[in-house]
Design an enzyme around this catalytic site. Structure first.
Site, PDB file in Angstrom:
ATOM      1  CD  GLU A 253      -2.838  -0.717  -0.248  1.00  0.00           C
ATOM      2  OE1 GLU A 253      -3.209   0.449  -0.568  1.00  0.00           O
ATOM      3  OE2 GLU A 253      -3.015  -1.702  -1.002  1.00  0.00           O
TER       4      GLU A 253
ATOM      5  CB  SER B 295      18.133  -5.969  -9.960  1.00  0.00           C
ATOM      6  OG  SER B 295      17.803  -4.999  -9.005  1.00  0.00           O
TER       7      SER B 295
ATOM      8  CG  HIS C 277       7.366  -9.619 -11.058  1.00  0.00           C
ATOM      9  ND1 HIS C 277       8.307 -10.569 -10.707  1.00  0.00           N
ATOM     10  CD2 HIS C 277       8.062  -8.495 -11.347  1.00  0.00           C
ATOM     11  CE1 HIS C 277       9.507 -10.027 -10.795  1.00  0.00           C
ATOM     12  NE2 HIS C 277       9.391  -8.779 -11.181  1.00  0.00           N
ATOM     13  CB  SER C 278       7.191  -6.103  -8.540  1.00  0.00           C
ATOM     14  OG  SER C 278       6.980  -5.425  -9.769  1.00  0.00           O
TER      15      SER C 278
END
Lengths: 458, 400
Positions: free
Chosen positions: A134, A220, A349-350
């Site tokens: 959120e 990453s 996923h994200s």
């Protein structure tokens, strides 16, 4: 328990019809132009390769064994066959969907404290994920990744590790770090890139790292941690430490070259490393059917000469038992193990992804109801009288409060000092970096309206 | 450039009997085809080089040698691969965590750099890896992240590219991205580079520019056995990931008296090899011997000319202070490297020098580099920045 579990690990590769004799019998089957070799259990393989000796003179048996150095114990065959794997590697589980032990011999014999601790970590992870997801939506942090559906892969495996084992994650293992002791504050600080972030605000959210928890900083690029884990494991072996390196990765990352380089090198250098694959069905939008055509990731381990097990990743006890067995094997044998934990990525996923673009919400809801790792574990605990609705409500209320408090606090902490832009590129500050730092300083002095370090540690 | 013209120019420059073979190794390809060219090539110019310290006295006069080493006075004749071997031997002998690994290193390595090490230190410390540069680099990073000393070998610099992601995205950023919680400073990656006379596209490359563009990595290129030993020991011990690029043609061709003790030479510091007042000439590795000959040619043809020759030694982070100081003295700069012109490291040096020495410069900075083509086999002698082309660069700078 561990010995029987290890035995199960060894023979896990054999299909249901384990009683059948070896490969030669199967190869002798006639009629088909394409024959199927049964999946030979690794115990059979290890017996066959017990003492290869390339320097031994070719014996009279050279009519049976060609003894090429590349496959010393392969036997001649006159049967022309294009071989394919027969059957699918089985999935080890301990608890069924209702949280009941399927086979009492696989009971991990963990007590209430262990269960409550692991379960509460799952709830805490969920609570933190909810708030931080959120927060991204509200523009408070730039990015986030949740772990819904994969809680058992985190807690089950983390519980089997020792503090001195070294963890190299991919990006969806926050629960492992949490189990090892990283606090909600520490998570929040990294996500807010504030002055308390151990990473000094240099990376996107969820790129956690913690030296005291032996959890190497996330990066990453996918799969890069795999060969690194082999190097870490080799160092542990050289230092005669009774520890493993464990690297986590998704089934998508397992398509990278680094995966193959790593498994192969782990086998040849005999590194005590656990390769833990979270096969959650998706790599962003790419379903497994676009990712691979073989039998998941587990089949590859056998190809690299490695002990392998596929487990029900939504079963915290299965993950725990398998990781414990893998760890014990890796330390004892100084050899790698591949664990493929099957699960389902309930999360997008994200925060940059809306998975309804490539899968139905119905499918996700179905998984949440049908096979929910948290619910299965809860049912087990409730059946033992170790948990109930009242405790659930109380804990959820409390953890939400704690997460919100930590969140509010992290937001107020200032950002790292600007000097940290230039430090840690090398061990020392090089002349050119000193010059560039000075140049930036001059620029900021000349344009104070445009550049301000308000909010940054002075 | 015709063969005859180059030969006569050479004879003029060196004043010695020109060797039966021409000064560029690839013309051996046109000689009697009875025997294959040596794997390490050859570099005739180096045999008469004044840059080579072939006596104990000269060796001990090497700048920056520790006093104890000079006082001990012990040197041994070594070529480049022997000096690299010696450095690794010392590293393994003084650091229990040090390991050496790569393709074919166990038997001694395709260039003999690891000869005897597996026998001496054991197969757990000096070992072959499977054929995977990305695996080698990743493994090395992991070892170093655990605080151990990882000495990796990439068999040819031309094959470093599968390791590019690990080196650029991981090794270079390991310390920075973790906020200094973790580092892989114990990693050193050695690789043979540069022209060898017959290497073609994939056994001749100079990859330094790709990596110089990556903050977090260091790059060192030695010119001689004494330099290689000291710089490699410094690289191994420094807590930063370092790429150590060895000009393969020097493995056998460069022979010096090398101090036998444990010594390091400074990383990040260039060395002035010959002082001069009219033009600054900069290079690294094997190119320095070509530049030495080019300077000899220039100083012969332009009476009174005095050239200053500088070995950059460390490409990244490079010693701009020494170069700028020199150009402020001479007003002219020539840089030479085998790597292609465009985006090559000479561009970085030239750009900084025109910034810092703009008003002092008497001529545009001259870059004498490989052409912007893949490294060609049969055309090698036309491709490389040879003595005459470097002489032309000096002449252009002087006559501007």
């Amino acid at each position: 328990m561990l010995r029987s579990l290890a035995a199960t690990v060894r023979t896990a590769a054999s299909p249901v019809n384990a009683a059948r004799p070896r490969a030669t019998a199967a190869a002798a089957s006639l009629g088909a132009s394409v024959s199927h070799r049964r999946w030979v259990s690794s115990s059979v393989l290890s017996a066959a390769t017990a003492a290869p000796d390339a320097s031994a003179p070719v014996t009279a048996d050279s009519d049976t064994f060609p003894r090429f150095p590349g496959a010393l114990n392969s036997q001649y065959t006159s049967h022309l066959a294009l071989i394919q794997q027969e059957g699918v590697l089985p999935t080890y589980r301990v608890l069924d969907k209702d949280g009941e032990l399927v086979d009492a011999s696989q009971d991990p014999h963990v007590d209430q404290a262990w269960c409550v601790n692991a379960y509460q970590h799952m709830l805490t992870l969920n609570a933190m994920d909810l708030i931080l997801y959120e927060a991204q939506r509200q523009g408070r942090i730039s990015f986030y990744m949740t772990s819904y559906g994969e809680e058992a892969t985190h807690m089950g495996s983390a519980a089997a590790l020792s503090a001195d084992d070294v963890v190299l994650g991919q990006y969806r293992e926050a629960g492992v770090l949490m189990y090892r002791g990283f606090t909600i504050d520490e998570f929040m600080n990294q996500c807010y890139s504030n002055a308390l972030d151990y990473g000094k605000g240099r990376q996107m959210p969820v790129h956690y790292g913690s030296a005291k928890h032996n959890f190497q900083t996330i990066s990453s690029p996918l799969g890069t941690q795999l060969p690194q884990a082999v190097g870490v494991a080799y160092a542990l072996k050289r230092a005669a430490k009774p520890n493993v390196a464990i690297c986590y990765f998704g089934e998508g990352a397992a398509s990278e070259g680094d995966f193959h380089a790593a498994l192969n090198m782990a086998s040849t250098t005999k590194a005590p490393v656990i390769f833990f694959c979270r096969n959650n069905g998706f790599a962003i939008s790419t379903p497994v059917s676009d990712q691979y055509a073989g039998d998941g990731i587990a089949a590859r381990g056998v190809g690299y000469g490695m002990a392998t097990i596929r487990v029900d990743g939504n079963d915290v006890f299965a993950v725990y038992n398998a990781t414990r067995a893998a760890r014990e094997y890796a330390v004892r044998e100084s050899k790698p193990v591949l664990v493929e934990a099957m699960t389902y990525r309930v999360s997008h996923h994200s925060t940059s992804d809306d998975s309804s673009a490539y899968r139905s919400k119905r499918e996700v809801e179905d998984w949440k109801v049908r096979d929910n790792p948290v619910a299965r574990f809860r049912k087990y605990m409730e059946s033992r009288g170790w948990w109930d609705q009242a405790q659930e409500d109380a804990f959820k209320k409390d953890v939400r409060k704690r997460v919100l408090k930590s969140f509010a606090k992290a937001e107020t902490v200032e950002k790292p000092a600007l000097a940290e832009l230039f430090t840690d590129v090398y061990e020392e500050l090089t002349p050119i970096l000193k010059q560039q730092q000075e140049e930036l300083h001059e620029l900021m002095k000349a344009h104070p309206d445009h550049y301000s370090t308000a909010g940054y540690k002075q | 450039m015709s063969f005859a013209l180059r030969r006569s120019a050479t004879a003029l420059a060196t004043r010695t009997a020109a060797p039966a073979r021409s000064l560029h190794a690839s013309s051996a390809l046109h000689a009697a085809p009875s025997s294959p060219p040596p794997a390490e090539g050859f570099m005739p110019g180096i045999a008469h080089s004044k840059l080579i310290r072939s006596t104990t006295e000269a060796a001990l006069a090497t700048p920056d040698l520790p006093k104890a080493i000079v006082q001990a006075g012990q040197t041994t004749k070594m070529n480049l691969f022997q000096s690299v071997n010696n450095a690794m031997d010392i590293a393994l002998g003084t650091d229990d965590t040090a390991v050496v690994f790569g393709e074919d290193v166990a038997f001694g390595g395709v260039f003999r750099c690891t000869i005897g090490l597996a026998e001496k230190y054991g197969k757990d410390r000096v070992f072959n890896t499977p054929l995977t540069e990305q695996g080698i680099a990743g493994f090395g990073i992991g070892l170093a992240s655990a605080g151990h000393t990882a000495i990796a070998e990439i068999q040819f610099g031309d094959y470093v590219f599968p390791a590019f992601d690990q080196l650029v995205n991981e090794a270079a950023k390991f310390r920075y991205r973790s906020g200094n919680l973790f580092n892989c400073g114990g990693l050193t990656v050695r690789m043979p580079c540069n022209a060898v006379g017959h290497g073609g596209h994939y056994h001749s490359q100079s990859p330094e520019a790709y990596f110089a563009h990556t903050p977090g990595l260091k790059i060192v290129i030695p010119r001689s056995p004494i330099q290689a030993k000291g710089l490699l020991l410094a690289a191994i011990r420094e807590k930063n990931p370092i790429l150590f690029m060895e000009p393969k043609i020097l493995y056998r061709a460069a022979v010096e008296q090398v101090p036998t003790g444990d010594y390091e030479l400074p990383i990040g510091k260039a060395e002035v090899l010959k002082e001069g007042k009219d033009v600054t000439v900069v290079g690294w590795g094997s190119q320095l011997y070509v530049l030495e000959n080019a300077i000899q040619m220039a100083e012969k043809r332009i009476p009174g000319l005095s050239c200053e020759l500088i070995d950059l030694r460390t490409i990244s982070p490079w010693d701009s202070e020494t170069i700028i100081k020199s150009v402020n003295k001479t007003g002219r700069l020539v840089i030479a490297h085998e790597a292609p012109l465009t985006g090559g490291f000479a561009a970085e040096i030239a750009s900084t020098v025109q910034d810092k020495c703009f008003l002092r410069l008497e001529a545009p900075v001259q870059r004498v580099c490989g052409w912007d083509t893949p490294f060609p086999l049969i055309f090698e002698k036309f491709y490389v920045p040879d003595m005459v082309r470097c002489y032309e660069g000096i002449r252009r700078a002087i006559e501007y």
